[in-house]
Design a protein around this motif. Structure first.
Motif, mmCIF file in Angstrom:
data_model
loop_
_atom_site.group_PDB
_atom_site.id
_atom_site.type_symbol
_atom_site.label_atom_id
_atom_site.label_comp_id
_atom_site.label_asym_id
_atom_site.label_seq_id
_atom_site.Cartn_x
_atom_site.Cartn_y
_atom_site.Cartn_z
ATOM 1 N N VAL A 147 0.841 -1.201 0.000
ATOM 2 C CA VAL A 147 0.000 0.000 0.000
ATOM 3 C C VAL A 147 0.876 1.250 0.000
ATOM 4 O O VAL A 147 0.683 2.171 -0.810
ATOM 5 N N LEU A 148 1.839 1.296 0.911
ATOM 6 C CA LEU A 148 2.716 2.468 0.997
ATOM 7 C C LEU A 148 3.501 2.667 -0.292
ATOM 8 O O LEU A 148 3.629 3.795 -0.789
ATOM 9 N N GLN A 203 7.981 6.063 6.844
ATOM 10 C CA GLN A 203 7.954 4.598 6.851
ATOM 11 C C GLN A 203 8.358 4.059 5.480
ATOM 12 O O GLN A 203 9.117 3.090 5.384
ATOM 13 N N LEU A 204 7.882 4.687 4.427
ATOM 14 C CA LEU A 204 8.229 4.272 3.070
ATOM 15 C C LEU A 204 9.727 4.428 2.830
ATOM 16 O O LEU A 204 10.374 3.527 2.266
ATOM 17 N N ASP A 205 10.294 5.517 3.277
ATOM 18 C CA ASP A 205 11.747 5.707 3.158
ATOM 19 C C ASP A 205 12.501 4.614 3.911
ATOM 20 O O ASP A 205 13.518 4.104 3.428
ATOM 21 N N GLU A 206 11.995 4.245 5.079
ATOM 22 C CA GLU A 206 12.613 3.163 5.860
ATOM 23 C C GLU A 206 12.559 1.841 5.087
ATOM 24 O O GLU A 206 13.533 1.089 5.051
ATOM 25 N N TRP A 244 -0.050 6.161 8.882
ATOM 26 C CA TRP A 244 0.786 6.260 7.689
ATOM 27 C C TRP A 244 0.027 6.785 6.479
ATOM 28 O O TRP A 244 0.652 7.235 5.525
ATOM 29 N N ILE A 245 -1.293 6.689 6.514
ATOM 30 C CA ILE A 245 -2.111 7.269 5.441
ATOM 31 C C ILE A 245 -3.295 7.981 6.070
ATOM 32 O O ILE A 245 -3.645 7.744 7.228
ATOM 33 N N GLU A 246 -3.885 8.855 5.273
ATOM 34 C CA GLU A 246 -5.146 9.460 5.675
ATOM 35 C C GLU A 246 -6.159 9.189 4.580
ATOM 36 O O GLU A 246 -5.798 8.990 3.415
ATOM 37 N N PRO A 304 8.876 -4.241 -0.477
ATOM 38 C CA PRO A 304 9.417 -3.537 -0.003
ATOM 39 C C PRO A 304 9.337 -3.233 -1.056
ATOM 40 O O PRO A 304 9.612 -3.307 -0.781
#
Length: 163
Positions: free
Chosen positions: A39-40, A101-104, A77-79, A162
């Motif tokens: 999703v991210l 979180q996505l960068d992680e 993490w999302i809205e 990922p």
């Protein structure tokens, strides 16, 4: 055209790629399983979207998509914003925490690939990236647009995916 034996070997190698995907999945944080990472990743690549579009990109039904979306929304993490074109629908958007979180996720995946491919020449890594992109394009993958700083397709494609 390639020989039948080459296609058979390619099929075996693609089947074995599951080992790579499982290892990538193991790098995910415990609170961000593969579906959440997907999703991210897709929101990071494609921007804000409706849940129906996300389900299409994830290639899963709406009930599965709803569970993944609920998980990432619970973590902030999302809205889910009202869709200006259709007030009954919601638009999904990454929050600053979601971007972090996505960068992680990208950092973890990039580090894993850098570790595992450390003995590969740079030109061979580039060749692999080009050939995998070409293979994906041959199958009409709608998720083929990479994020500029992404070194590899993460979740889904860790399904990720990922992905």
């Amino acid at each position: 055209m390639a020989e039948k034996a080459q296609y058979e070997e390619l099929a075996r190698q693609l089947t074995a790629i599951g080992v790579v995907k499982r290892e990538m999945g193991r790098t995910l944080p415990s609170d961000c399983p593969g579906g959440s990472a997907g999703v991210l990743t897709l929101l990071g690549r494609h921007g804000d979207m409706r849940m129906s579009r996300l389900a299409e990109l994830l290639a899963v039904d709406m009930s599965v998509t709803s569970r993944h979306v609920a998980h990432v929304a619970e973590r902030g993490w999302i809205e889910r914003l009202p869709d200006p074109a259709d007030k009954r629908s919601r638009i999904l958007r990454l929050t600053p925490d979601g971007l972090a979180q996505l960068d992680e996720l990208y950092d973890r995946t990039t580090q894993l690939l850098a570790d595992r491919l450390s003995d590969w020449p740079e030109d061979e890594i580039g060749q692999l990236v080009r050939l995998m992109a070409r293979l994906r394009e041959s199958f009409g993958d709608c998720r083929a647009t990479p994020r500029a700083h992404q070194a590899a397709s993460v979740a889904a494609d860790t399904t990720r995916t990922p992905a």
